[in-house]
Design an enzyme around this catalytic site. Sequence first.
Site, PDB file in Angstrom:
ATOM      1  N   GLY A 152       0.827  -1.206   0.000  1.00 33.98           N
ATOM      2  CA  GLY A 152       0.000   0.000   0.000  1.00 33.98           C
ATOM      3  C   GLY A 152       0.852   1.243   0.000  1.00 33.98           C
ATOM      4  O   GLY A 152       2.055   1.180  -0.255  1.00 33.98           O
ATOM      5  N   ASN A 153       0.230   2.368   0.258  1.00 32.21           N
ATOM      6  CA  ASN A 153       0.999   3.607   0.375  1.00 32.21           C
ATOM      7  C   ASN A 153       0.382   4.483   1.468  1.00 32.21           C
ATOM      8  O   ASN A 153      -0.634   4.139   2.046  1.00 32.21           O
ATOM      9  CB  ASN A 153       1.075   4.327  -0.983  1.00 32.21           C
ATOM     10  CG  ASN A 153      -0.292   4.670  -1.518  1.00 32.21           C
ATOM     11  OD1 ASN A 153      -1.043   5.399  -0.897  1.00 32.21           O
ATOM     12  ND2 ASN A 153      -0.626   4.110  -2.682  1.00 32.21           N
ATOM     13  N   ARG A 154       1.004   5.604   1.734  1.00 35.71           N
ATOM     14  CA  ARG A 154       0.615   6.408   2.894  1.00 35.71           C
ATOM     15  C   ARG A 154      -0.530   7.378   2.616  1.00 35.71           C
ATOM     16  O   ARG A 154      -0.842   8.209   3.453  1.00 35.71           O
ATOM     17  CB  ARG A 154       1.819   7.248   3.347  1.00 35.71           C
ATOM     18  CG  ARG A 154       2.946   6.464   3.931  1.00 35.71           C
ATOM     19  CD  ARG A 154       4.111   7.438   4.125  1.00 35.71           C
ATOM     20  NE  ARG A 154       5.315   6.763   4.523  1.00 35.71           N
ATOM     21  CZ  ARG A 154       5.657   6.551   5.779  1.00 35.71           C
ATOM     22  NH1 ARG A 154       4.872   6.950   6.749  1.00 35.71           N
ATOM     23  NH2 ARG A 154       6.779   5.928   6.065  1.00 35.71           N
ATOM     24  N   SER A 155      -1.122   7.323   1.443  1.00 38.22           N
ATOM     25  CA  SER A 155      -2.166   8.305   1.142  1.00 38.22           C
ATOM     26  C   SER A 155      -3.336   8.184   2.120  1.00 38.22           C
ATOM     27  O   SER A 155      -3.835   7.090   2.371  1.00 38.22           O
ATOM     28  CB  SER A 155      -2.675   8.092  -0.286  1.00 38.22           C
ATOM     29  OG  SER A 155      -3.766   8.939  -0.512  1.00 38.22           O
ATOM     30  N   ALA A 204      -3.505   7.977  -4.882  1.00 41.55           N
ATOM     31  CA  ALA A 204      -2.129   7.494  -5.003  1.00 41.55           C
ATOM     32  C   ALA A 204      -2.228   6.055  -5.527  1.00 41.55           C
ATOM     33  O   ALA A 204      -2.628   5.146  -4.796  1.00 41.55           O
ATOM     34  CB  ALA A 204      -1.443   7.536  -3.649  1.00 41.55           C
TER      35      ALA A 204
END
Length: 426
Positions: A222-225, A289
């Site tokens: 995943g990502n930090r968005s 993102a």
Amino acid sequence: MRIVLGVGGGIAAYKVASLLRLFTEAGHDVTVIPTEAATRFVGVATWEALSGHPVSNSVFDEVHTVNHVRLGHEAELIVVAPATADLLARAATGQANDLLSNTLLMAGGCPVLMAPAMHTEMWQHPATQANVETLRSRGITVLEPASGRLTGSDSGPGRLPEPEAIFEAALALAGAPSVPATPPLSASDALLASPRGPLAGLTVTISAGGTREPLDPVRFLGNRSSGKQGVALAAAARDAGAKVRLLAAHMDVPPPAGVNVVKVETALELRKAALHAAADSDVIIMAAAVADFRPADVSGTKIKKRDDVADPVISLVRNPDILRELVETRDAASRRQLIVGFAAETGDADGDVLDYAAAKLRRKACDLLVVNHVGQDKVFGEDTNSVVILSRTGSEPQEASGSKSDVAAAVIDRISAELSRVVPPA
Ligand SMILES: Cc1cc2nc3c(=O)[nH]c(=O)nc-3n(C[C@H](O)[C@H](O)[C@H](O)COP(=O)(O)O)c2cc1C
């Protein structure tokens, strides 16, 4: 595919000759059923010559073939364009007073798409909106009309969408059932949307949050968005009068009230939802993102830690470039649509953030690129943001900073300004 093309008695009937050509040139067999009013705008001879079939608007022609029953049963897709206020009302109330309305009642399970066109007042009238709602609740796809110059000197929502856009939406409806549903915007959403404002009558699709790419049933990349900026954009677009569809990947914040939410998980799901939503969107803002890569293999069972085998190595494959695909699809269909990308960039020894962003704008060819400078703990999850808005037209970069709501308002203002510059001629 056997297509019935119903034509209503609106000024835009002439544009439907191009739609008919698109269908026949793609190899479809099209029977045109104009209403009597439609034949006052475009003659039967035009429809017969372009379709290669006899054309009638009465159930009493060719009675031995029971035309309305046959056409309704044989159709694999029915498209009505322009769908007049009158036709929408007749279809919603199940009237059967000409060949087209009879055929619509006989259609059974075949997909039906209606592309309305009329003056803004007629479109926004509660009677018309209630008819649209009824038709949609029965599974009929009613496109949102485009916005722009109308028959007289007035402009606003009510234009027939471009033939290419109707063509694409119709074929997607008939042939792409796997696409996740992007539900039509409901009447309650429309009521929540301000009837005034620079984006009144426009449909805006916004992606937000971060995609999650599964590795196994419990893990993902995943990502930090946080989704905060996308959610702020959705609220700002709603407040500017737009009907808003939010394509929501993983978000830490709830979506705003009064927007239509389509949940997605992965980049591939977002791609399908975005391409599908593009068919009736005037503006697309890709603020999510999106993972550039996804695991090449997704394990069906949890990947175990074992002493007797080597630790796993994760191979990645590239995800499609959704923003670029949206631009290409729009350009191929010559559709009027403003597409806005978001870029989180970092500078390095070879160039600063704006150099990389300008190169990205050239690559993606979207209309506006909103660039934020990311670094350690910068932007992701915070309540403030600082961006530069770059335009494909090469106008001066515009800076905006403050709360994510302030930044969203600046982006929506800029979009409104861009749209007012490209109002199409009649
Ligand atoms: C010049 C002209 C343009 C019209 N344009 C539209 C239109 O764009 N949309 C609409 O709903 N009605 C329009 N109308 C009104 C329709 O023609 C009228 O409601 C008619 O009864 C529609 O019939 P139909 O739904 O059977 O095609 C227009 C009428 C005229 C005279």
